[in-house]
Design a protein around this motif. Structure first.
Motif, PDB file in Angstrom:
ATOM      1  N   UNK A 134       3.944   0.922   0.038  1.00  0.00           N
ATOM      2  CA  UNK A 134       4.190   0.031  -1.090  1.00  0.00           C
ATOM      3  C   UNK A 134       4.020  -1.444  -0.764  1.00  0.00           C
ATOM      4  N   UNK A 135       3.416  -1.774   0.360  1.00  0.00           N
ATOM      5  CA  UNK A 135       3.258  -3.165   0.799  1.00  0.00           C
ATOM      6  C   UNK A 135       2.061  -3.800   0.084  1.00  0.00           C
ATOM      7  N   UNK A 136       2.365  -4.612  -0.933  1.00  0.00           N
ATOM      8  CA  UNK A 136       1.320  -5.234  -1.748  1.00  0.00           C
ATOM      9  C   UNK A 136       0.469  -6.190  -0.913  1.00  0.00           C
ATOM     10  N   UNK A 155       5.100   5.239  -9.159  1.00  0.00           N
ATOM     11  CA  UNK A 155       6.388   5.494  -8.516  1.00  0.00           C
ATOM     12  C   UNK A 155       6.338   6.850  -7.812  1.00  0.00           C
ATOM     13  N   UNK A 156       6.827   6.885  -6.578  1.00  0.00           N
ATOM     14  CA  UNK A 156       6.898   8.125  -5.803  1.00  0.00           C
ATOM     15  C   UNK A 156       8.333   8.305  -5.317  1.00  0.00           C
ATOM     16  N   UNK A 157       8.598   9.397  -4.590  1.00  0.00           N
ATOM     17  CA  UNK A 157       9.929   9.617  -4.015  1.00  0.00           C
ATOM     18  C   UNK A 157      10.264   8.572  -2.957  1.00  0.00           C
ATOM     19  N   UNK A 160       3.131   4.083  -4.707  1.00  0.00           N
ATOM     20  CA  UNK A 160       1.734   4.325  -4.348  1.00  0.00           C
ATOM     21  C   UNK A 160       0.901   3.279  -5.067  1.00  0.00           C
ATOM     22  N   UNK A 161       0.280   2.384  -4.320  1.00  0.00           N
ATOM     23  CA  UNK A 161      -0.484   1.281  -4.883  1.00  0.00           C
ATOM     24  C   UNK A 161      -1.976   1.566  -4.770  1.00  0.00           C
ATOM     25  N   UNK A 162      -2.727   1.198  -5.800  1.00  0.00           N
ATOM     26  CA  UNK A 162      -4.178   1.337  -5.766  1.00  0.00           C
ATOM     27  C   UNK A 162      -4.808   0.112  -6.415  1.00  0.00           C
TER      28      UNK A 162
END
Length: 72
Positions: A22-24, A52-54, A58-60
């Motif tokens: 999740x590190x933008x 959003x994940x557990x 998750x970034x794309x």
């Protein structure tokens, strides 16, 4: 008004699954490096999606570009 064929290239990138996913800032650096590695391109658009994940989100990012000189 005439029609033209118009093609654009694109790539999508995400951080590896796990710690740091999740590190933008890390994702932005990776995308910037990939753009630099492409050489002389003109970027038309960049999209950002966060799911959003557990664990971490998750970034794309998807970059749409043409292989031509950048507009300055």
């Amino acid at each position: 008004m005439g029609t033209e064929d118009w093609t654009i290239n694109h790539f999508s990138q995400s951080n590896p699954v796990g710690r740091g996913q999740g590190n933008v800032a890390a994702l932005l650096r990776r995308v910037a490096q990939t753009i630099d590695d492409l050489g002389d391109v003109s970027v038309q658009d960049i999209t950002f999606v966060s799911s959003v994940t557990d664990g971490e989100d998750d970034l794309t990012m998807t970059v749409y570009y043409h292989p031509e000189p950048r507009r300055r």
